[in-house]
Design an enzyme around this catalytic site. Sequence first.
Site, mmCIF file in Angstrom:
data_model
loop_
_atom_site.group_PDB
_atom_site.id
_atom_site.type_symbol
_atom_site.label_atom_id
_atom_site.label_comp_id
_atom_site.label_asym_id
_atom_site.label_seq_id
_atom_site.Cartn_x
_atom_site.Cartn_y
_atom_site.Cartn_z
ATOM 1 N N ASP A 50 -3.434 6.483 -3.154
ATOM 2 C CA ASP A 50 -2.144 5.966 -2.700
ATOM 3 C C ASP A 50 -1.662 4.896 -3.690
ATOM 4 O OD1 ASP A 50 -3.845 3.884 -1.962
ATOM 5 O OD2 ASP A 50 -2.887 3.540 -0.033
ATOM 6 N N GLU B 43 -12.366 4.604 7.726
ATOM 7 C CA GLU B 43 -11.367 4.725 8.780
ATOM 8 C C GLU B 43 -10.647 6.053 8.569
ATOM 9 O OE1 GLU B 43 -8.786 1.356 8.488
ATOM 10 O OE2 GLU B 43 -7.968 1.937 6.545
ATOM 11 N N LYS C 92 -11.693 -0.911 1.728
ATOM 12 C CA LYS C 92 -11.638 0.489 1.320
ATOM 13 C C LYS C 92 -11.273 0.584 -0.156
ATOM 14 C CE LYS C 92 -7.078 0.962 3.531
ATOM 15 N NZ LYS C 92 -7.074 -0.260 4.366
ATOM 16 N N SER D 159 0.827 -1.208 0.000
ATOM 17 C CA SER D 159 0.000 0.000 0.000
ATOM 18 C C SER D 159 0.866 1.265 0.000
ATOM 19 C CB SER D 159 -0.950 -0.031 1.192
ATOM 20 O OG SER D 159 -1.906 0.999 1.090
ATOM 21 N N ARG E 90 -6.841 3.970 -0.956
ATOM 22 C CA ARG E 90 -7.117 5.131 -0.105
ATOM 23 C C ARG E 90 -7.101 6.399 -0.966
ATOM 24 N NH1 ARG E 90 -3.956 5.677 5.039
ATOM 25 N NH2 ARG E 90 -2.236 6.057 3.638
#
Length: 619
Positions: A329, A431, A445, A172, A334
Amino acid sequence: MGSNGDLNANSQCLSSTGDLVLDKAVKQWMAWDKNPQTWKQMESLVREGRVVELRRRLCSRMTFGTAGLRAEMGAGFACINDLTVIQSTQGMYKYLAKYVPDLKTRGLVVGFDTRAQTSSGCTSERLARLTAAVMLCKDIPVYLFSTYVPTPFVPYAVKKYGAAAGVMITASHNRKEDNGYKVYWHNGAQISSPHDKEILRCIEENSEPWSESWNEDLVESSLLQRDPLEDVCRWYMEELNTICFHRELNAKSPLKFVHSSFHGVGHNYVQRAFQQFGFPPPIPVPEQKDPDPDFSTVSCPNPEEGESVLELSLRLAEREEARIVVATDPDADRLAVAEQNDNCGWKVFTGNELAALLGWWMLFNWKEAHPDPADTERVYMLATTVSSKILKAFARIEGFHFEETLPGFKWIGNRIHELTKTGKEVIFSFEESIGFLCGNMVLDKDGVSTAAVVAEMAAYLHTKNLSLNQQLINIYEIYGYHISRTSYVICNDPPTIHRIFSRLRNFGGPSVYPESCGDYCITRIRDVTTGYDSSQPDKKCVLPLSKNSQMVTFTFQNGIVATLRTSGTEPKIKYYTEFCAAPGERDISSLEEELRKMTAALVEEFLEPDKNNLLRRSV
């Protein structure tokens, strides 16, 4: 991979240290590893007698954190490399073969991002191919993506194909040296207990590589391997229509958008998502649109760090007269968002602020389509417990349900699965670390879909002469201001972390937690690591225990809630504080000042950064 004489001599040298466990681990590694680069790394460490480094790399194993297995790339059982990925997949196979009777018809989904490391020969693509090879050599069908994909495509494909499980090779937004192995169960959510512990046990019991596990050529030769890319892309983009509410309005919008993919996978997929919503493709940041495993234009590949890492995006937006910047990202799960203010400055939204906007937007459109108030009874929104309580304020006034989970989207994904089975509808989850899910088409997500949703929300608000920031203020006026501060300190020494949290649990004597912090009185303490909650009659947590990570939450007399926790993916102690004001309370500057002072006291008194040699956040 080397001369037996050299290996025996080096092993004998280690034996003389008296560390028989380490000596055995070295011999196993040198016998099992077939990657010439990591084999040579290990040989060099042995030859130089670097016992401490050898012990660090060989005498512990990775465990499942909030995002699966994640570690630096390189030689050793504690690192991500060819051998440990093969071992992990062998353990996965053994576990799945035991608990999924129709494994040979359901198969496994495998995806990967764009990470690569020259020194170890590790690339996400190679690790994905080895993952596939292990399954194929056991006659398990594999859906292996032929190119890099966003992380949410793997759980999406698991659900669409009815696969037994999924694996995504990604780290990530971590530093460039890291990589990871993220596992999804057949419900499309990340694995949680007991699956994670049982898979780890199976990995340990099947650590010696099977002869065929290294046969990467199976990916080309096996008839059980297929490429899901085209189908999954088409299905995903079509299903975005379920969260697109104003396509005609989008097509007419004068707003322009800039997108950065942070040197990762996101460019092509965000372009297509915008077009699916009726927008022209966003303007890409040219220096960052193509994969680059060195992340060469940013100090760290994490858009959550704010304006300092969004510099190229913001300058391009100014030149192009684009008011909104969206940044995914590196694995596109995200999303960061920035908006140009009228005074020419930029507002970079926090994860909590974006959640307030997205939660409002999803509820607004749900109510438009469901005018009967009785329908609200089956609506849910979810958030992790360290995130803003703004959705709780929405639920209190609007009449839908709100639930909290432990940190990590794996808890949210599994809860969505449970609620959906009982006829409930989860319309938004988040989150605070800029992880969002609009709707429930993926149980993780998703930065790709969220980028398109943010664009549509901005386009709609523009027709009402409102900016995103103006609407955020409107939301706070109705539901109460929720002011939060989130940051972290870096600690590379696990014993220090243990000592910090042990001190908190014995602050006023054995098993006596602190009663105050600075000038602020503590009224409630919840410790999900030990299962203690001072507010419950039996003093036991309602949330599940999280013994493998540290997390303590303090509620103060003035209404501030503060949490200290260790990161599940990085060597960080994170801290979260929030002031939840009642609707109508407008003295925001004094609230912000009190939160600032209390947060500073929390860090200085409870973490003691100088005494514990903690590195403060630098950007």
